[in-house]
Design a protein around this motif. Structure first.
Motif, PDB file in Angstrom:
ATOM      1  N   ALA A   1      45.757 -13.931  12.772  1.00  0.00           N
ATOM      2  CA  ALA A   1      46.962 -13.527  13.285  1.00  0.00           C
ATOM      3  C   ALA A   1      48.041 -13.612  12.450  1.00  0.00           C
ATOM      4  N   VAL A   2      47.946 -14.514  11.544  1.00  0.00           N
ATOM      5  CA  VAL A   2      48.944 -14.703  10.559  1.00  0.00           C
ATOM      6  C   VAL A   2      48.948 -14.432   9.022  1.00  0.00           C
ATOM      7  N   LYS A   3      47.445 -14.342   9.009  1.00  0.00           N
ATOM      8  CA  LYS A   3      47.056 -14.155   7.215  1.00  0.00           C
ATOM      9  C   LYS A   3      45.836 -12.922   7.441  1.00  0.00           C
ATOM     10  N   ARG A   4      46.109 -12.049   6.427  1.00  0.00           N
ATOM     11  CA  ARG A   4      45.398 -10.894   6.447  1.00  0.00           C
ATOM     12  C   ARG A   4      44.381 -10.770   5.331  1.00  0.00           C
ATOM     13  N   GLU A   5      44.516 -11.841   4.527  1.00  0.00           N
ATOM     14  CA  GLU A   5      43.255 -12.034   3.359  1.00  0.00           C
ATOM     15  C   GLU A   5      41.949 -12.324   4.183  1.00  0.00           C
ATOM     16  N   VAL A   6      40.799 -11.591   3.710  1.00  0.00           N
ATOM     17  CA  VAL A   6      39.466 -11.844   4.293  1.00  0.00           C
ATOM     18  C   VAL A   6      39.160 -13.458   3.810  1.00  0.00           C
ATOM     19  N   MET A   7      39.499 -13.953   2.453  1.00  0.00           N
ATOM     20  CA  MET A   7      39.111 -15.007   2.090  1.00  0.00           C
ATOM     21  C   MET A   7      39.408 -16.097   2.904  1.00  0.00           C
ATOM     22  N   VAL A   8      40.746 -16.134   3.262  1.00  0.00           N
ATOM     23  CA  VAL A   8      41.085 -16.944   4.191  1.00  0.00           C
ATOM     24  C   VAL A   8      40.548 -17.163   5.305  1.00  0.00           C
ATOM     25  N   MET A   9      40.396 -16.123   6.005  1.00  0.00           N
ATOM     26  CA  MET A   9      39.529 -16.124   7.254  1.00  0.00           C
ATOM     27  C   MET A   9      38.095 -16.838   7.209  1.00  0.00           C
ATOM     28  N   ILE A  10      37.637 -16.537   6.120  1.00  0.00           N
ATOM     29  CA  ILE A  10      36.248 -17.050   5.957  1.00  0.00           C
ATOM     30  C   ILE A  10      36.242 -18.346   5.712  1.00  0.00           C
ATOM     31  N   LEU A  11      37.267 -18.851   4.727  1.00  0.00           N
ATOM     32  CA  LEU A  11      37.131 -20.298   4.694  1.00  0.00           C
ATOM     33  C   LEU A  11      37.437 -21.046   5.845  1.00  0.00           C
ATOM     34  N   ALA A  12      38.534 -20.736   6.604  1.00  0.00           N
ATOM     35  CA  ALA A  12      38.860 -21.461   7.811  1.00  0.00           C
ATOM     36  C   ALA A  12      37.472 -21.142   8.670  1.00  0.00           C
ATOM     37  N   GLY A  13      36.834 -20.131   8.886  1.00  0.00           N
ATOM     38  CA  GLY A  13      35.485 -20.061   9.682  1.00  0.00           C
ATOM     39  C   GLY A  13      34.668 -21.182   9.131  1.00  0.00           C
ATOM     40  N   PHE A  14      34.528 -21.131   7.759  1.00  0.00           N
ATOM     41  CA  PHE A  14      33.333 -21.987   7.309  1.00  0.00           C
ATOM     42  C   PHE A  14      33.802 -23.459   7.574  1.00  0.00           C
ATOM     43  N   ALA A  15      34.966 -23.642   7.373  1.00  0.00           N
ATOM     44  CA  ALA A  15      35.622 -25.270   7.741  1.00  0.00           C
ATOM     45  C   ALA A  15      35.263 -25.531   9.050  1.00  0.00           C
ATOM     46  N   GLY A  16      35.421 -24.678   9.925  1.00  0.00           N
ATOM     47  CA  GLY A  16      35.293 -24.886  11.376  1.00  0.00           C
ATOM     48  C   GLY A  16      33.743 -25.175  11.725  1.00  0.00           C
ATOM     49  N   LEU A  17      33.056 -24.336  10.900  1.00  0.00           N
ATOM     50  CA  LEU A  17      31.511 -24.418  11.135  1.00  0.00           C
ATOM     51  C   LEU A  17      30.891 -25.995  10.931  1.00  0.00           C
ATOM     52  N   VAL A  18      31.310 -26.356   9.450  1.00  0.00           N
ATOM     53  CA  VAL A  18      31.018 -27.624   9.062  1.00  0.00           C
ATOM     54  C   VAL A  18      31.552 -28.725   9.955  1.00  0.00           C
ATOM     55  N   ALA A  19      32.901 -28.686  10.182  1.00  0.00           N
ATOM     56  CA  ALA A  19      33.287 -29.762  11.058  1.00  0.00           C
ATOM     57  C   ALA A  19      32.863 -29.638  12.435  1.00  0.00           C
ATOM     58  N   GLY A  20      32.510 -28.681  13.087  1.00  0.00           N
ATOM     59  CA  GLY A  20      32.213 -28.540  14.324  1.00  0.00           C
ATOM     60  C   GLY A  20      30.694 -29.054  14.455  1.00  0.00           C
ATOM     61  N   ALA A  21      29.883 -28.836  13.447  1.00  0.00           N
ATOM     62  CA  ALA A  21      28.558 -29.019  13.444  1.00  0.00           C
ATOM     63  C   ALA A  21      28.443 -30.536  13.327  1.00  0.00           C
ATOM     64  N   CYS A  22      29.210 -31.074  12.584  1.00  0.00           N
ATOM     65  CA  CYS A  22      29.134 -32.740  12.370  1.00  0.00           C
ATOM     66  C   CYS A  22      29.657 -33.375  13.448  1.00  0.00           C
ATOM     67  N   SER A  23      30.730 -32.757  14.251  1.00  0.00           N
ATOM     68  CA  SER A  23      31.179 -33.195  15.479  1.00  0.00           C
ATOM     69  C   SER A  23      30.414 -33.367  16.515  1.00  0.00           C
ATOM     70  N   MET A  24      29.433 -32.450  16.716  1.00  0.00           N
ATOM     71  CA  MET A  24      28.346 -32.141  17.730  1.00  0.00           C
ATOM     72  C   MET A  24      27.379 -32.992  17.404  1.00  0.00           C
ATOM     73  N   ALA A  25      26.961 -33.264  16.139  1.00  0.00           N
ATOM     74  CA  ALA A  25      25.786 -34.072  15.733  1.00  0.00           C
ATOM     75  C   ALA A  25      26.295 -35.633  16.232  1.00  0.00           C
ATOM     76  N   ILE A  26      27.244 -35.968  15.628  1.00  0.00           N
ATOM     77  CA  ILE A  26      27.820 -37.203  15.935  1.00  0.00           C
ATOM     78  C   ILE A  26      27.884 -37.613  17.418  1.00  0.00           C
ATOM     79  N   GLY A  27      28.481 -36.629  18.115  1.00  0.00           N
ATOM     80  CA  GLY A  27      28.886 -37.084  19.457  1.00  0.00           C
ATOM     81  C   GLY A  27      27.445 -37.071  20.188  1.00  0.00           C
ATOM     82  N   GLU A  28      26.544 -35.952  20.028  1.00  0.00           N
ATOM     83  CA  GLU A  28      25.289 -36.129  20.662  1.00  0.00           C
ATOM     84  C   GLU A  28      24.501 -37.385  20.323  1.00  0.00           C
ATOM     85  N   PHE A  29      24.792 -37.892  18.988  1.00  0.00           N
ATOM     86  CA  PHE A  29      23.859 -39.088  18.471  1.00  0.00           C
ATOM     87  C   PHE A  29      24.279 -40.346  19.305  1.00  0.00           C
ATOM     88  N   VAL A  30      25.636 -40.261  19.475  1.00  0.00           N
ATOM     89  CA  VAL A  30      26.409 -41.649  20.215  1.00  0.00           C
ATOM     90  C   VAL A  30      25.827 -41.531  21.504  1.00  0.00           C
TER      91      VAL A  30
END
Length: 221
Positions: A70-99
């Motif tokens: 919505a605020v950035k047009r560059e494809v690399m910015v969207m991909i990096l943001a999505g990849f960071a969300g994937l890694v952070a979300g997967a770690c968060s889900m794993a830790i939460g489920e483990f606990v």
């Protein structure tokens, strides 16, 4: 002799009745197979975890990418943001489920010890029924990653900004419908209602993230 013949006739009748009863039982089992008595509620726990993880990964990363788009047009910015969300979300889900699962395991172990003190005949195979926190953590992380990779692949090779956003929405919507259909089919619940519910929820998350990010970006806050 007459008594012997009557006994033989009676025995033959009993055999015929037994055969007839066995045929009736076989027909009933064929008409009502054991599969129909399956308790689909037993699937609820693992099905909920799998669908929730994949749906969460898809909606979270797609919404994050829509917000960045919505605020950035560059494809690399969207991909990096999505990849960071994937890694952070997967770690968060794993830790939460483990606990969560480890806490459940500790509760069950404590209950087994109390039962063993009160009753020495507790079965030795109860350890096999305890939940595995490591397995649950890995499964949750993988499910999240499977959902999150969909919007990443949809946007990875498209340079045009508006087309990229449209592809993210289209790919995410189709996958949400599939998730809803699979969950309904495995749980034997209404397919259309489940698919529409999942789809509308995803649309709302993407729309709210896009709108708020666009608003904040345009006002310079």
């Amino acid at each position: 002799m007459a008594s012997l013949e009557q006994g033989n006739q009676q025995s033959c009748k009993n055999v015929e009745l037994s055969i007839h009863e066995n045929q009736l039982v076989s027909m009933e089992q064929h008409q009502h197979p054991k599969g129909e008595d399956f308790n689909y509620a037993k699937r609820g726990q693992w099905l909920r975890a799998a669908i929730l993880g994949a749906n969460d990964g898809l909606v979270s990363v797609a919404s994050l990418m829509m917000g960045i788009g919505a605020v950035k047009r560059e494809v690399m910015v969207m991909i990096l943001a999505g990849f960071a969300g994937l890694v952070a979300g997967a770690c968060s889900m794993a830790i939460g489920e483990f606990v969560s699962v480890y806490t459940q395991r500790d509760i069950e172990v404590a209950q087994m010890k109390r039962d063993k003190r009160n009753n020495s005949t507790v079965g030795d195979d109860e350890d096999e029924e305890l939940p595995n926190p490591f397995q649950a953590a890995i499964a949750s992380a993988l499910a999240f990653a499977v959902g999150a990779v969909v919007p990443l692949l949809a946007a990875a090779f498209i340079r045009e900004h508006k087309v990229r956003l449209g592809m993210v929405i289209a790919a995410s919507s189709l996958t949400l419908l599939v998730f809803g259909w699979v969950g309904a089919a495995l749980g034997r619940t209404p397919v259309v209602r489940s698919a529409v519910r999942v789809l509308v929820g995803g649309w709302m998350a993407m729309a709210v993230t896009f709108g708020l990010t666009k608003l904040i970006g345009s006002t310079g806050l």
